[in-house]
Write a protein that holds these residues in place. Structure first.
Motif, PDB file in Angstrom:
ATOM      1  N   SER A 112       2.558  -5.110  -0.519  1.00  0.00           N
ATOM      2  CA  SER A 112       3.192  -6.373  -0.155  1.00  0.00           C
ATOM      3  C   SER A 112       4.474  -6.597  -0.956  1.00  0.00           C
ATOM      4  N   THR A 113       5.437  -7.255  -0.321  1.00  0.00           N
ATOM      5  CA  THR A 113       6.668  -7.652  -1.013  1.00  0.00           C
ATOM      6  C   THR A 113       6.710  -9.164  -1.225  1.00  0.00           C
ATOM      7  N   GLU A 114       5.615  -9.834  -0.917  1.00  0.00           N
ATOM      8  CA  GLU A 114       5.529 -11.288  -1.062  1.00  0.00           C
ATOM      9  C   GLU A 114       5.180 -11.624  -2.502  1.00  0.00           C
ATOM     10  N   ASN A 119       1.319  -6.770  -4.997  1.00  0.00           N
ATOM     11  CA  ASN A 119       2.611  -6.083  -5.149  1.00  0.00           C
ATOM     12  C   ASN A 119       2.473  -4.729  -5.834  1.00  0.00           C
ATOM     13  N   ARG A 125       4.760  -1.999  -7.880  1.00  0.00           N
ATOM     14  CA  ARG A 125       5.556  -1.326  -6.857  1.00  0.00           C
ATOM     15  C   ARG A 125       6.684  -0.479  -7.471  1.00  0.00           C
ATOM     16  N   THR A 155      -2.400  -3.397   0.501  1.00  0.00           N
ATOM     17  CA  THR A 155      -2.409  -4.262   1.674  1.00  0.00           C
ATOM     18  C   THR A 155      -1.376  -5.365   1.512  1.00  0.00           C
ATOM     19  N   ASP A 156      -0.826  -5.785   2.643  1.00  0.00           N
ATOM     20  CA  ASP A 156       0.086  -6.927   2.638  1.00  0.00           C
ATOM     21  C   ASP A 156      -0.469  -8.066   3.481  1.00  0.00           C
TER      22      ASP A 156
END
Length: 374
Positions: A148-150, A157, A203, A177-178
């Motif tokens: 995830s990039t949130e 992340n 990440r 997972t995102d």
């Protein structure tokens, strides 16, 4: 400190460590690389306080010592030297600048004391094990796309690395997972990994580690604790802090009762999805899969550009269940199926439930896709 090294050796190492340097930082020393000569060995190091990379380099050493200089500037100077250049770096100590000579070229760089450079001690690492570079590449490559990039859900992340019980015995698993897709990949549990804490590798660490693995062919030593992880790849040592959070119970997301199975060649499917989704320039453009016995119709529509569809028949499609319509984001479909080597299996429940995706010939990876309305 004084040493000589050929350009090819020096530029390769500087390229590695400068990737770790944070380009935008408010602490000047973090823009520098640490050059250290001790007992005839040269080491080059960089850190952003979260990750550190130390690499030992082959060089002709003359005088022990250590100094730090701007990473980007040193890299550019060395990069622009002739391919066969021999580069000498000399720092006599104190507040003097670092002298650099290559053939008839000479320059000097402002240096900062090593006393200001952060200590690169990883502390006590409780678990140690070894993986082949190929195994580690596989664990990363088949999961990193789902990170995830949130930033608000910071615990997603990164990649969750942990020991688990697989269908055939103990395994080492990576999961990412995102919230829209999930990737779970495993390898047999290496000796020394039993009882290890589950850790979330950030990440940026995953990205830098993967770059280093491109050049690796042997074994990778992994050491970790609940707060740090360290990878030793040949003469390189990458150390990173871990994400301080709890990874969600991913097993609850993996569907168990899906019973409608579509089998199709990965390339045929991806090519068709690419052609159909080209009708829309939307970032999150959806495609619809319409299924009947041995028949798959992939379609997409855009209010601005129109619509497109492609039919794949029994020569390509194996589907024996009843009619089904389901939609997915085109990019998510491609990201998952790119991890498959041969035939991909989609295992559906209905048009609104999570879909299981597997490689027909490889049980080591499981993917989950959440559907969307189309």
């Amino acid at each position: 400190m004084k040493f000589k090294a050929d350009r090819a050796t020096l530029i390769k190492s500087l390229a590695h460590v400068q990737n770790v340097v944070e380009k935008r930082n408010t602490i000047p020393i973090l823009a520098n690389v640490l050059l250290a000569v001790r007992d005839g060995k040269l080491s080059i190091a960089a850190t952003d306080l979260e990750i550190s990379l130390v690499e030992e380099v082959t060089a002709q050493t003359t005088r022990n010592g250590a100094i730090t200089v701007p990473a980007a500037t040193l890299y550019e100077i060395v990069r622009r030297q002739p391919d066969n250049a021999e580069i000498e770096l000399d720092h006599p100590g104190g507040d003097a600048q670092l002298a650099l000579r290559a053939g008839r070229y000479a320059t000097s760089l402002v240096a900062l004391s090593v006393d200001e450079f952060p200590k690169l001690d990883a502390g006590k690492l409780s678990h140690h094990f070894v993986l082949s570079a190929q195994e580690l590449r596989g664990l990363i490559d088949r999961t990193k796309f789902a990170i995830s990039t949130e930033e608000t859900r910071y615990y997603l992340n990164g990649i969750f690395l942990h020991a688990a019980e697989g269908d055939t015995g103990p395994v080492l698993r990576t999961v990412a997972t995102d919230g829209h897709r999930l990737a779970r990949v495993e390898e047999p549990l290496p000796q020394g990994a039993a009882g290890m804490p589950g850790v979330i590798i950030p990440r940026k660490t995953v990205t830098e580690l993967r770059k280093l693995l491109d050049e690796a062919s042997g074994e990778v030593e992994v050491a970790l604790s609940e707060t740090r992880i360290q990878f030793t790849i040949g003469n390189m040592r990458l150390t990173s802090k871990l994400i301080d959070g709890t990874f969600p119970d991913y097993d609850r997301v993996i569907p168990r009762g899906n019973d409608k199975v579509l089998r199709i060649d990965k390339k045929d499917f991806n090519d068709a999805v690419g052609r159909v989704s080209a009708i829309s320039s939307e970032k999150h453009r959806p495609v619809k899969l319409s299924l009947a016995k041995d028949l798959l119709v992939i379609s997409a529509a855009s209010a601005e550009q129109g619509s497109a569809s492609e039919e794949l028949g029994p020569e390509l499609v194996d589907y024996q269940s009843g009619p089904l319509e389901i939609g997915f984001q085109a990019r998510y479909l491609s990201d998952v199926t790119e991890q498959i080597k041969g035939k991909v299996e989609f295992i559906f429940a209905d048009g609104a439930a999570p879909t299981l995706v597997r490689d027909q010939d490889d049980a080591s990876a499981v993917y989950v896709l959440m559907p969307m309305r189309v």
